[in-house]
Write an enzyme that holds these catalytic residues in place. Structure first.
Site, PDB file in Angstrom:
ATOM      1  N   GLU A 135       0.851  -1.188   0.000  1.00  0.00           N
ATOM      2  CA  GLU A 135       0.000   0.000   0.000  1.00  0.00           C
ATOM      3  C   GLU A 135       0.893   1.247   0.000  1.00  0.00           C
ATOM      4  OE1 GLU A 135      -2.224   0.521   3.774  1.00  0.00           O
ATOM      5  OE2 GLU A 135      -1.451  -1.460   4.291  1.00  0.00           O
ATOM      6  N   CYS A 165      -3.356  -3.822   4.289  1.00  0.00           N
ATOM      7  CA  CYS A 165      -2.397  -4.795   4.821  1.00  0.00           C
ATOM      8  C   CYS A 165      -2.723  -6.229   4.422  1.00  0.00           C
ATOM      9  CB  CYS A 165      -2.345  -4.688   6.343  1.00  0.00           C
ATOM     10  SG  CYS A 165      -2.044  -3.016   6.886  1.00  0.00           S
ATOM     11  N   THR A 204       2.785   3.941  15.723  1.00  0.00           N
ATOM     12  CA  THR A 204       2.539   2.673  15.017  1.00  0.00           C
ATOM     13  C   THR A 204       3.077   2.730  13.582  1.00  0.00           C
ATOM     14  OG1 THR A 204       0.290   3.300  14.316  1.00  0.00           O
ATOM     15  CG2 THR A 204       0.486   2.216  16.434  1.00  0.00           C
ATOM     16  N   SER A 208     -10.825   1.555  13.879  1.00  0.00           N
ATOM     17  CA  SER A 208     -10.004   0.520  13.227  1.00  0.00           C
ATOM     18  C   SER A 208      -9.726  -0.628  14.200  1.00  0.00           C
ATOM     19  CB  SER A 208      -8.706   1.107  12.667  1.00  0.00           C
ATOM     20  OG  SER A 208      -7.803   1.465  13.686  1.00  0.00           O
ATOM     21  N   HIS A 251      -2.061 -10.232  12.058  1.00  0.00           N
ATOM     22  CA  HIS A 251      -1.565  -8.976  11.476  1.00  0.00           C
ATOM     23  C   HIS A 251      -1.263  -8.068  12.661  1.00  0.00           C
ATOM     24  CE1 HIS A 251      -1.110  -5.234   9.535  1.00  0.00           C
ATOM     25  NE2 HIS A 251      -2.217  -4.731  10.058  1.00  0.00           N
ATOM     26  N   LYS A 301      -5.234  -8.100  21.952  1.00  0.00           N
ATOM     27  CA  LYS A 301      -6.629  -7.704  22.239  1.00  0.00           C
ATOM     28  C   LYS A 301      -7.588  -8.663  21.536  1.00  0.00           C
ATOM     29  CE  LYS A 301      -5.937  -2.648  22.122  1.00  0.00           C
ATOM     30  NZ  LYS A 301      -6.855  -1.824  22.881  1.00  0.00           N
ATOM     31  N   ASN A 320       4.941  -1.213  12.422  1.00  0.00           N
ATOM     32  CA  ASN A 320       3.990  -1.737  11.439  1.00  0.00           C
ATOM     33  C   ASN A 320       4.642  -1.768  10.061  1.00  0.00           C
ATOM     34  OD1 ASN A 320       1.721  -2.651  10.153  1.00  0.00           O
ATOM     35  ND2 ASN A 320       0.431  -0.888  10.659  1.00  0.00           N
ATOM     36  N   SER A 348      -7.306  -2.943   6.347  1.00  0.00           N
ATOM     37  CA  SER A 348      -8.353  -1.934   6.553  1.00  0.00           C
ATOM     38  C   SER A 348      -9.108  -1.640   5.277  1.00  0.00           C
ATOM     39  CB  SER A 348      -7.727  -0.637   7.073  1.00  0.00           C
ATOM     40  OG  SER A 348      -7.294  -0.825   8.389  1.00  0.00           O
TER      41      SER A 348
HETATM   42  N1  CAA Z   1       0.943   2.714  30.725  1.00  0.00           N
HETATM   43  C1  CAA Z   1       0.416   1.626  30.109  1.00  0.00           C
HETATM   44  N2  CAA Z   1      -0.556   1.708  29.149  1.00  0.00           N
HETATM   45  C2  CAA Z   1      -0.992   2.940  28.797  1.00  0.00           C
HETATM   46  C3  CAA Z   1      -0.473   4.101  29.395  1.00  0.00           C
HETATM   47  C4  CAA Z   1       0.531   3.966  30.400  1.00  0.00           C
HETATM   48  N3  CAA Z   1       1.078   5.019  31.001  1.00  0.00           N
HETATM   49  N4  CAA Z   1      -1.104   5.165  28.833  1.00  0.00           N
HETATM   50  C5  CAA Z   1      -1.981   4.673  27.924  1.00  0.00           C
HETATM   51  N5  CAA Z   1      -1.892   3.323  27.911  1.00  0.00           N
HETATM   52  C6  CAA Z   1      -2.644   2.392  27.066  1.00  0.00           C
HETATM   53  C7  CAA Z   1      -4.114   2.716  26.921  1.00  0.00           C
HETATM   54  O1  CAA Z   1      -4.871   2.292  28.050  1.00  0.00           O
HETATM   55  C8  CAA Z   1      -4.444   1.941  25.655  1.00  0.00           C
HETATM   56  O2  CAA Z   1      -4.579   0.581  25.966  1.00  0.00           O
HETATM   57  P1  CAA Z   1      -5.902  -0.236  25.495  1.00  0.00           P
HETATM   58  O3  CAA Z   1      -6.007  -0.004  24.028  1.00  0.00           O
HETATM   59  O4  CAA Z   1      -5.593  -1.635  25.846  1.00  0.00           O
HETATM   60  O5  CAA Z   1      -7.031   0.376  26.226  1.00  0.00           O
HETATM   61  C9  CAA Z   1      -3.166   2.070  24.829  1.00  0.00           C
HETATM   62  O6  CAA Z   1      -2.152   2.480  25.747  1.00  0.00           O
HETATM   63  C10 CAA Z   1      -3.247   3.078  23.718  1.00  0.00           C
HETATM   64  O7  CAA Z   1      -3.745   4.276  24.266  1.00  0.00           O
HETATM   65  P2  CAA Z   1      -4.794   5.160  23.463  1.00  0.00           P
HETATM   66  O8  CAA Z   1      -5.929   4.299  22.990  1.00  0.00           O
HETATM   67  O9  CAA Z   1      -5.122   6.346  24.277  1.00  0.00           O
HETATM   68  O10 CAA Z   1      -3.873   5.574  22.238  1.00  0.00           O
HETATM   69  P3  CAA Z   1      -4.156   6.578  21.083  1.00  0.00           P
HETATM   70  O11 CAA Z   1      -5.556   7.048  21.082  1.00  0.00           O
HETATM   71  O12 CAA Z   1      -3.103   7.617  21.151  1.00  0.00           O
HETATM   72  O13 CAA Z   1      -3.910   5.717  19.744  1.00  0.00           O
HETATM   73  C11 CAA Z   1      -4.078   3.940  18.190  1.00  0.00           C
HETATM   74  C12 CAA Z   1      -3.749   4.323  19.634  1.00  0.00           C
HETATM   75  C13 CAA Z   1      -5.564   4.128  17.942  1.00  0.00           C
HETATM   76  C14 CAA Z   1      -3.693   2.496  17.968  1.00  0.00           C
HETATM   77  C15 CAA Z   1      -3.271   4.891  17.229  1.00  0.00           C
HETATM   78  O14 CAA Z   1      -1.921   4.683  17.437  1.00  0.00           O
HETATM   79  C16 CAA Z   1      -3.601   4.651  15.769  1.00  0.00           C
HETATM   80  O15 CAA Z   1      -4.560   5.208  15.247  1.00  0.00           O
HETATM   81  N6  CAA Z   1      -2.780   3.833  15.048  1.00  0.00           N
HETATM   82  C17 CAA Z   1      -2.994   3.547  13.636  1.00  0.00           C
HETATM   83  C18 CAA Z   1      -4.189   2.659  13.372  1.00  0.00           C
HETATM   84  C19 CAA Z   1      -3.986   1.233  13.784  1.00  0.00           C
HETATM   85  O16 CAA Z   1      -2.895   0.732  13.904  1.00  0.00           O
HETATM   86  N7  CAA Z   1      -5.106   0.521  13.943  1.00  0.00           N
HETATM   87  C20 CAA Z   1      -5.062  -0.897  14.239  1.00  0.00           C
HETATM   88  C21 CAA Z   1      -6.205  -1.648  13.597  1.00  0.00           C
HETATM   89  S1  CAA Z   1      -6.274  -1.308  11.833  1.00  0.00           S
HETATM   90  C22 CAA Z   1      -5.077  -2.316  11.137  1.00  0.00           C
HETATM   91  O17 CAA Z   1      -4.615  -3.233  11.754  1.00  0.00           O
HETATM   92  C23 CAA Z   1      -4.604  -2.014   9.742  1.00  0.00           C
HETATM   93  C24 CAA Z   1      -3.296  -1.292   9.833  1.00  0.00           C
HETATM   94  O18 CAA Z   1      -2.234  -1.905   9.796  1.00  0.00           O
HETATM   95  C25 CAA Z   1      -3.301   0.153   9.961  1.00  0.00           C
END
Ligand code: CAA
Length: 389
Positions: A79, A111, A152, A201, A233, A242, A275, A307
């Protein structure tokens, strides 16, 4: 006839940034990145590496003269394509010196594309048992500096030779796949960075896994206890965990422990690369195979998610003495020889991109230790160099 993965190679650029240091620079607790997201290091691609060079470097490691002759199909899953028309597969085909009597195409569905490539390869080998197919999963994940997706990101490629009588893993029947038109992650033609609805996502990834797993159980009659491990993945290493946790209640304690232990092992390389989109599932498989001795005949589950979205669950059986056909020492060296860059250096490298106005550029390729590099652009054509040829 058995068909499956005969060889598997991997390449990641020579630089990485430490996630603890990135967290400090972004004013985030380091544990959020290292535990919450589950990443320790993130590969940083220099401007002299793109999806073509990453794929070619990954393939270079596994291709011998017999493969050069017998590979008659190159499938480039990505991609991070570099051209709307010409496929990355054609460049890789030339850079590797493959037999001209070959097909070469690029496949896209986020992906998921390398998985589509593997299944196409399986069909091709079923019809042409003497053929070998080179399947590539190659990407540079870019969300942008200071974005929620930044932690990521990553860069790298996995290359696989699919053939009859595979020496590493036979692909089994009972694949289950699912498509649904959703906007969880996408990258419009005009943007070099992805757009993402992060929480959505995550939810969709898990939903897709749950749906394909339910149908897989019905179709195959198999259960969690029949899986030695499940590789996912991995956009980041917490994601697969998860998803796995949502089904663990189905299994007795000993199976739960085994799947959790093997899951952790399957994240070893991804945790230090980030990633790599199309290659991420296969990098996870490689982590598992290279970091644990599993019994011959073990069944490995694989969950692919791209995605947009397409998901697939399928399985493979490890072949006798499969570890002899891996390049464990080579991959350990690849990781050891990487150089850490500071957050400031990473930011500078991230912003260094190819001109978009069609002007020519020449890069200093001596700074990039990779064998295959992008040396610049001339007359709107990317210039690739195989330093060994
Ligand atoms: N100690 C330990 N854990 C902590 C922490 C701390 N001090 N502070 C936060 N965390 C944890 C949170 O509790 C959370 O855990 P859970 O998800 O288990 O609840 C984790 O850290 C992440 O925190 P947030 O959810 O607040 O993080 P964020 O909102 O900043 O973003 C994300 C996380 C959504 C993955 C973001 O990085 C993102 O958008 N990434 C790109 C999209 C992605 O990878 N999506 C995955 C599915 S899609 C896919 O797989 C296709 C692909 O390749 C893109």
């Amino acid at each position: 006839m058995k068909i499956g993965i005969d060889k598997i190679g991997f390449y990641t650029p020579h630089m990485f940034v430490d996630m603890n240091k990135l967290a400090v620079a972004r004013d985030v607790e380091p544990e959020k990145f290292t535990i919450g997201i589950g990443q320790s290091q993130m590969a940083v691609a220099p401007v002299t590496q793109d999806s073509v060079t990453l794929a070619a470097n990954a393939a270079l490691e596994i291709i011998d003269d017999e493969d050069r002759d017998k590979i008659d199909f190159v499938i480039f899953g990505s991609e991070s394509g570099i051209d709307h028309s010409k496929s990355g597969a054609v460049y890789v085909h030339r850079l590797l010196g493959l037999n001209p009597n070959a097909r070469a195409v690029e496949v896209k569905q986020a992906c998921y594309a390398a998985t589509a490539g593997i299944q196409m390869a399986k069909g091709h080998v079923a019809l042409n048992p003497e053929s070998k197919v080179l399947v590539l999963g190659t990407d540079i994940a870019r969300y942008g500096l200071n974005t929620s997706g930044e932690s990521t990101q990553g860069a790298g490629a996995v290359a696989m030779v699919i053939s009859a009588n595979p020496r590493i893993m036979e692909l089994e029947e009972h694949n289950v796949y699912l498509t649904n038109d959703i906007m969880d992650f996408w990258r419009p033609i005009y943007s070099d960075k992805a757009f993402v609805d992060g929480k959505f996502s995550n939810e969709q990834y898990i939903l897709f896994f749950n749906k394909v797993w339910e149908i897989y159980k019905e179709k195959s009659g198999l259960e969690l206890k029949d899986m030695e491990a499940i590789c996912f993945h991995l956009p980041y290493t917490k994601m697969g965990l998860k998803a796995l946790r949502t089904v663990l209640d189905e299994a007795p304690e000993d199976v739960r422990e085994r799947l959790l232990e093997n899951y952790q092992i399957s994240t070893t390389y991804n945790r230090n690369v980030g990633n790599i989109y199309t290659g991420a599932l296969y990098l996870s498989l490689l982590s598992l195979l290279e970091n644990k001795e599993l019994a011959d005949g073990s069944r490995i589950g694989l969950f692919s998610y791209g995605s947009g979205a397409v998901g697939e669950f399928f399985t493979g059986i490890l072949q006798p003495n499969y570890r002899e056909y891996l390049n464990i020492a080579g991959h350990q060296n690849l990781f050891k020889s990487r150089k850490e860059v500071s957050v400031e250096e990473y930011e500078t490298i991230f912003e260094e991109t190819l001109p978009v106005d069609g002007s020519d550029i020449e890069f200093d390729i001596s700074k990039d230790p990779a064998t295959i590099v992008l040396s610049g652009t001339l007359d709107n054509k990317r210039q690739y160099v195989n330093k060994n040829r």
